[in-house]
Enzyme design. Sequence first.
Site, PDB file in Angstrom:
ATOM      1  N   GLU A  83      11.469 -88.349 -13.427  1.00 30.09           N
ATOM      2  CA  GLU A  83      10.010 -88.228 -13.351  1.00 30.09           C
ATOM      3  C   GLU A  83       9.446 -88.532 -14.745  1.00 30.09           C
ATOM      4  OE1 GLU A  83       8.551 -84.758 -11.266  1.00 30.09           O
ATOM      5  OE2 GLU A  83       6.622 -85.736 -10.969  1.00 30.09           O
TER       6      GLU A  83
ATOM      7  N   HIS B 127      14.302 -81.374  -9.199  1.00 30.08           N
ATOM      8  CA  HIS B 127      13.070 -81.405  -8.452  1.00 30.08           C
ATOM      9  C   HIS B 127      12.915 -82.682  -7.603  1.00 30.08           C
ATOM     10  CE1 HIS B 127       8.584 -82.528  -9.115  1.00 30.08           C
ATOM     11  NE2 HIS B 127       8.618 -81.745  -8.099  1.00 30.08           N
TER      12      HIS B 127
ATOM     13  N   HIS C 280      16.690 -86.398 -15.111  1.00 34.99           N
ATOM     14  CA  HIS C 280      15.651 -86.542 -14.084  1.00 34.99           C
ATOM     15  C   HIS C 280      14.699 -87.648 -14.538  1.00 34.99           C
ATOM     16  CE1 HIS C 280      12.510 -85.605 -11.298  1.00 34.99           C
ATOM     17  NE2 HIS C 280      11.890 -84.669 -11.980  1.00 34.99           N
TER      18      HIS C 280
ATOM     19  N   ASP D  76       7.410 -87.448 -16.860  1.00 30.12           N
ATOM     20  CA  ASP D  76       7.246 -86.477 -17.952  1.00 30.12           C
ATOM     21  C   ASP D  76       8.565 -86.259 -18.703  1.00 30.12           C
ATOM     22  OD1 ASP D  76       7.970 -85.337 -15.501  1.00 30.12           O
ATOM     23  OD2 ASP D  76       7.272 -83.345 -16.041  1.00 30.12           O
TER      24      ASP D  76
ATOM     25  N   ASP E  64      14.030 -79.523 -14.687  1.00 30.34           N
ATOM     26  CA  ASP E  64      12.830 -78.872 -14.142  1.00 30.34           C
ATOM     27  C   ASP E  64      13.070 -77.430 -13.696  1.00 30.34           C
ATOM     28  OD1 ASP E  64      10.762 -80.678 -14.442  1.00 30.34           O
ATOM     29  OD2 ASP E  64      11.100 -81.676 -12.534  1.00 30.34           O
TER      30      ASP E  64
ATOM     31  N   TYR F  48       4.845 -71.543 -11.719  1.00 34.87           N
ATOM     32  CA  TYR F  48       5.608 -72.801 -11.704  1.00 34.87           C
ATOM     33  C   TYR F  48       6.413 -72.903 -10.404  1.00 34.87           C
ATOM     34  CZ  TYR F  48       8.862 -76.336 -13.594  1.00 34.87           C
ATOM     35  OH  TYR F  48       9.617 -77.457 -13.804  1.00 34.87           O
TER      36      TYR F  48
ATOM     37  N   HIS G 275       1.914 -82.851 -13.277  1.00 33.45           N
ATOM     38  CA  HIS G 275       2.534 -83.724 -12.273  1.00 33.45           C
ATOM     39  C   HIS G 275       1.512 -84.349 -11.319  1.00 33.45           C
ATOM     40  CE1 HIS G 275       6.953 -82.093 -12.563  1.00 33.45           C
ATOM     41  NE2 HIS G 275       6.469 -82.529 -13.704  1.00 33.45           N
TER      42      HIS G 275
ATOM     43  N   HIS H 283      10.744 -77.644 -19.297  1.00 38.74           N
ATOM     44  CA  HIS H 283       9.367 -77.160 -19.464  1.00 38.74           C
ATOM     45  C   HIS H 283       9.426 -75.697 -19.895  1.00 38.74           C
ATOM     46  CE1 HIS H 283       7.522 -80.662 -17.570  1.00 38.74           C
ATOM     47  NE2 HIS H 283       8.339 -80.537 -16.545  1.00 38.74           N
TER      48      HIS H 283
HETATM   49 FE1  FEO Z   1       9.978 -83.298 -11.912  1.00 34.82          FE
HETATM   50 FE2  FEO Z   1       8.885 -82.093 -14.944  1.00 34.82          FE
HETATM   51  O1  FEO Z   1       9.342 -83.413 -13.677  1.00 34.82           O
END
Ligand code: FEO
Length: 402
Positions: free
Chosen positions: A81, A146, A79, A83, A165, A193, A24, A226
């Site tokens: 983001e 997140h 989400h 990734d 996340d 994490y 990130h 993840h």
């Molecule tokens: Fe908040 Fe894994 O992205």
Amino acid sequence: MHPVEIKKDVFWVGAVDYTSRDFHGYSLSPQGTTYNTYLVKDEKTVLFDTVKSNFLDTMLCRMSNVTELEKVDYIVCNHLEPDHSGCLPKLVELCKPEKIFCSPLGKRSMQAHYDTEGWPIEVVKTGDSINIGSRDIQFIETRMLHWPDSMVSYIPQDKLLICNDIFGQNISTTERFVDEVDRAVVEHDMVEYYHNIVLPFSPLVLKTLDAIAEMGIEIDMLAPDHGLIFRGKEDVQWCFDKYREFAEQAWKKRAVIIFDTMWHSTEKMAYAVAEGFESEGVPVRIMHLKTDHHSAVMTELGRASAVVFGSPTHNNGILPEVAKMLTYMKGLRPQNRIGGAFGSFGWSGECVKSLSGSLVDMGFEMPVDGVKIQFVPTHDSFKKCYEMGVELAKALKEKCGD
Ligand code: FEO
């Protein structure tokens, strides 16, 4: 590139990123990470999230072993983001989905990141549900877990929560399930994490755990975006219990001493402070900011409630690595910590005042005056450092009810 069937007609089609160490853009992922994407085949074929853009081919290859791309009817964006959404434009082009589901703030994020003109975006809120044949998908917004746009998707017929996340870990393995990997490794990666990504949002974690419990939804699989998947009610509960423990930040009888040094005086002081903790039976870890990454320090802080900083005075302030660490830690908003400060100086000696001020700003309790010594520590200076360690250890033990 094979998909993994995690439930009947529910497939993991993500990517394992073995070599990335930058997570990130601000945190370290020493074990790499995974970008998990799930595909459900029912009357409607649904894809949940995508992967980081450089893993597009990997994901497409796995997907095509389950379905033809143009047969994907819906894409759920839990989400935005990059990734998780990085391949969205390409997927929209290839799959031509009938609908793309996201939260209200997800729509804003999507429009800010991509040219969404003509995209069939459909906004869903907490409590909304869609039917895809023999299954329903229920949406629950999880703002700030997140990002403000975050949500999770629950499939009651599969007792499956696709949670994005939250509940993730940075780990890159061929195994897909928590029960296939050493539990101590999983727990360490969860601590790492959580304390680098989720910690500032701990009050929301507790609310979310309570909300899940109040909703009475049955979950026997927790599939984050993840890391590894929690399979079986026992492992799901284990994960929830760990998250509650992390979020509550209960006092722990353990200390971490974090320092940087110029000519080793502050380093020597760190070892003397550690002796003080040890003499009181409080386990302690010393971390040198020239060798320990700020993410590793936060992982250690996840196990320690006494946090002691050392820096020499440098240009009327503190060393840059220490300042960087303090800034990173402050943003992650740790609670329930006692702090301490020490350092050497040559002539002006602002180090302890500066360190203490930063720790007080973070809400740390400072039960003991800091120790500063001029140039090189003597026997008496070491004694002061040792005594500071002893007093901090006693204060910590009191907090722990020891
Ligand atoms: Fe908040 Fe894994 O992205």
